[in-house]
Design an enzyme around this catalytic site. Structure first.
Site, short mmCIF file in Angstrom:
data_model
loop_
_atom_site.label_atom_id
_atom_site.label_comp_id
_atom_site.label_asym_id
_atom_site.label_seq_id
_atom_site.Cartn_x
_atom_site.Cartn_y
_atom_site.Cartn_z
N ARG A 298 10.48 18.52 2.45
CA ARG A 298 9.51 17.42 2.35
C ARG A 298 9.02 17.08 3.74
O ARG A 298 9.79 17.15 4.72
CB ARG A 298 10.18 16.17 1.76
CG ARG A 298 10.41 16.19 0.27
CD ARG A 298 9.12 16.08 -0.54
NE ARG A 298 9.41 15.97 -1.95
CZ ARG A 298 9.51 17.00 -2.79
NH1 ARG A 298 9.32 18.24 -2.36
NH2 ARG A 298 9.78 16.81 -4.07
N GLU B 146 -0.13 14.65 1.56
CA GLU B 146 -0.70 15.81 0.88
C GLU B 146 -1.28 15.40 -0.48
O GLU B 146 -0.77 14.46 -1.10
CB GLU B 146 0.38 16.90 0.69
CG GLU B 146 1.55 16.45 -0.16
CD GLU B 146 2.64 17.51 -0.26
OE1 GLU B 146 3.13 17.98 0.79
OE2 GLU B 146 3.01 17.84 -1.40
N HIS C 56 1.93 23.39 -0.74
CA HIS C 56 3.11 22.94 -1.49
C HIS C 56 3.28 23.77 -2.78
O HIS C 56 3.21 23.22 -3.88
CB HIS C 56 3.01 21.44 -1.82
CG HIS C 56 4.32 20.84 -2.27
ND1 HIS C 56 4.61 19.51 -2.17
CD2 HIS C 56 5.41 21.40 -2.83
CE1 HIS C 56 5.81 19.27 -2.65
NE2 HIS C 56 6.32 20.42 -3.07
C1 8YV Z 1 6.91 20.36 -7.03
C2 8YV Z 1 8.80 20.16 -5.55
O1 8YV Z 1 7.54 19.55 -7.92
O2 8YV Z 1 10.79 20.84 -6.60
C3 8YV Z 1 10.24 20.04 -5.87
O3 8YV Z 1 10.85 19.08 -5.38
O4 8YV Z 1 8.30 19.50 -4.72
C4 8YV Z 1 7.94 21.13 -6.26
O5 8YV Z 1 8.61 22.02 -7.03
C5 8YV Z 1 5.96 21.27 -7.69
O6 8YV Z 1 5.05 21.62 -6.75
C6 8YV Z 1 5.28 20.68 -8.89
O7 8YV Z 1 4.44 19.66 -8.53
#
Ligand code: 8YV
Length: 315
Positions: free
Chosen positions: A234, A263, A281
């Site tokens: 993150r 983002e 992402h």
């Molecule tokens: C997003 C993610 O959820 O697993 C995570 O924590 O950030 C990603 O897998 C994915 O981009 C769907 O929005």
């Protein structure tokens, strides 16, 4: 029996939406122009929230939903879900661990290789005729055998490290404690010391208030003008202002980033840098993994409404 009503915070792939709509009345928050009015109109009926890792569920949203019982996250990271607000109301939270680990690790490795070997620029060199006009592509830096740090040796960090071993890299890691499964890796508790001995630094730790800006100005400076930072966790784990400054001034060599503050509207300063590889992402973004994530979201919701144990609870 009538279908339970759920709130879908952001879009899911069509194949998930079709399945969700078979079981639930799905209220699509992302389609509403006036989100507050949309929520107030439907609040009383909504019993579950289906969200995505980066979208989460804020305290303000939860407060508007008096009858919500579960927040199901499509993603492993649940830092954007207000856990105290959920705990206070006895609202369950689930995520989608494990099913995405390998794809996230794969993308991290691909980012390291692509950036270190200059693959994006190399493709441009071919396509824009530079190869024919100017000759050989400028030489880039090797990956195999070099020193790498993994900040956070959880599930994803471990899979990254496993792949790095295939490149005969000298691996060290940092975590809150030494891990018994970290065979052949050096434990260095202090992230600054880890960065100091690393050519590449992977950021793979779950984000929380405690890890905010763990990749500090000091860590970035310690990684240095030859170092590369790879973030597949993150944005909040990195001091982004310090990162931008270091990339602009050559204090840090380069970065390969899949996540950004604000983002998808990332800081435009990133766009004018030529020492960054920017990804939207999508580390978990394969058809196989996304299908498994969608299934796990549905499995958690189904278990909840059947009063069965939740497959992957967080709270
Ligand atoms: C997003 C993610 O959820 O697993 C995570 O924590 O950030 C990603 O897998 C994915 O981009 C769907 O929005």
């Amino acid at each position: 029996m009538s279908k339970p009503e759920i709130l879908l915070v952001g879009p899911y792939p069509e194949w998930d939406l079709v399945e969700l709509e078979k079981q639930y009345v799905v209220h699509k928050l992302y389609e509403a122009t006036d989100k507050d009015a949309f929520l107030s109109d439907r609040a009383a009926g909504i019993r579950a929230v289906a969200t995505r890792g980066e979208l989460g569920a804020s305290a303000a949203m939860i407060e508007k939903l008096p009858n919500v019982q579960i927040v199901s996250v499509y993603g492993v990271g649940y830092d954007a879900v207000d856990l105290p607000a959920c705990r206070a109301r006895g609202i369950h939270v689930t995520n989608t661990p494990d099913v995405l680990t390998n794809d996230v690790a794969d993308l991290g490795i691909a980012m390291m290789l692509a950036q270190s070997r200059g693959m994006i620029g190399a493709e441009r060199w071919v396509k824009d005729g530079s190869w024919a006009a100017k000759g050989l592509y400028p030489l880039k830096r090797r990956v195999w055998g070099r020193r790498v740090g993994v900040l956070g040796l959880g599930r994803i960090g471990f899979e990254v490290a496993k792949r790095l071993k295939g490149f005969d890299m000298d691996i060290a890691y940092s975590d809150v404690s030494e891990k018994p499964y970290a065979e052949g890796m050096t434990y260095i508790a202090d992230p600054v010391a880890l960065a100091e001995r690393s050519d590449f630094l992977f950021v793979t730790l779950a984000a929380s208030a405690a890890t905010r800006h763990i990749v500090s100005r000091d860590v970035i400076t310690a990684l240095g003008p030859e170092g590369m930072l790879i973030n597949i966790s993150r944005a909040s784990n990195i001091d982004e202002d310090a990162l931008l400054e270091a990339l602009e001034n050559g204090v840090l060599g380069s970065a390969a980033l899949d996540v950004f503050e604000g983002e998808p509207k990332l800081n435009p300063r990133f766009l004018s840098l030529d020492n960054v590889l920017l990804q939207p992402h999508h580390a978990s973004g394969t058809i196989e993994t996304r299908k498994a994530m969608g299934q796990l979201v549905r499995d958690n919701l189904a278990a909840h409404f059947a009063n069965a144990p939740l497959p992957t609870p967080v709270v």
